[in-house]
Scaffold this motif. Structure first.
Motif, PDB file in Angstrom:
ATOM      1  N   ASN A  26       0.821  -1.208   0.000  1.00 20.29           N
ATOM      2  CA  ASN A  26       0.000   0.000   0.000  1.00 20.29           C
ATOM      3  C   ASN A  26       0.858   1.263   0.000  1.00 20.29           C
ATOM      4  O   ASN A  26       0.587   2.207  -0.737  1.00 20.29           O
ATOM      5  N   THR A  27       1.902   1.270   0.815  1.00 21.30           N
ATOM      6  CA  THR A  27       2.777   2.444   0.907  1.00 21.30           C
ATOM      7  C   THR A  27       3.497   2.708  -0.405  1.00 21.30           C
ATOM      8  O   THR A  27       3.563   3.855  -0.874  1.00 21.30           O
ATOM      9  N   SER A  29       2.598   1.673  -3.409  1.00 22.50           N
ATOM     10  CA  SER A  29       1.595   2.049  -4.404  1.00 22.50           C
ATOM     11  C   SER A  29       1.241   3.529  -4.289  1.00 22.50           C
ATOM     12  O   SER A  29       1.228   4.255  -5.290  1.00 22.50           O
ATOM     13  N   GLU A  30       0.987   3.978  -3.071  1.00 27.04           N
ATOM     14  CA  GLU A  30       0.638   5.382  -2.851  1.00 27.04           C
ATOM     15  C   GLU A  30       1.809   6.320  -3.137  1.00 27.04           C
ATOM     16  O   GLU A  30       1.641   7.373  -3.751  1.00 27.04           O
ATOM     17  N   SER A  31       3.006   5.937  -2.704  1.00 27.00           N
ATOM     18  CA  SER A  31       4.187   6.796  -2.868  1.00 27.00           C
ATOM     19  C   SER A  31       4.582   6.978  -4.322  1.00 27.00           C
ATOM     20  O   SER A  31       5.056   8.046  -4.722  1.00 27.00           O
ATOM     21  N   ASP A  33       2.496   6.268  -6.997  1.00 28.32           N
ATOM     22  CA  ASP A  33       1.310   6.307  -7.866  1.00 28.32           C
ATOM     23  C   ASP A  33       1.299   5.109  -8.801  1.00 28.32           C
ATOM     24  O   ASP A  33       0.979   5.221  -9.994  1.00 28.32           O
ATOM     25  N   ILE A  36      -1.721  -0.938  -7.326  1.00 29.05           N
ATOM     26  CA  ILE A  36      -1.390  -1.925  -6.298  1.00 29.05           C
ATOM     27  C   ILE A  36      -1.120  -3.293  -6.904  1.00 29.05           C
ATOM     28  O   ILE A  36      -0.262  -4.037  -6.428  1.00 29.05           O
TER      29      ILE A  36
END
Length: 63
Positions: A26-27, A29-31, A33, A36
């Motif tokens: 998750n981290t 993927s978010e960091s 962009d 996932i």
């Protein structure tokens, strides 16, 4: 496709390893962009006899 390789000492429960992989995925993927489903995480568990700190194996740390 991000690939994250994590090495940890053996002995954690499968649930802890699964939670680690989920949180890292998750981290990342978010960091980045990144979707996932494109994030890959590999966790290698290392025996305490094969990990050392300051010349002492992790098996003997604190002794």
């Amino acid at each position: 496709m991000p690939l994250i390789n994590i090495q940890v000492l053996e002995g954690r429960s499968p649930e802890k390893i699964e939670a680690l992989m989920k949180n890292v995925s998750n981290t990342v993927s978010e960091s980045l962009d990144a979707p996932i489903e494109n994030v890959r995480v590999i966790v290698n568990e290392v025996p305490k006899t094969h990990w050392s700190v300051g010349g002492k194996t992790a098996k003997n740390l604190g002794k």
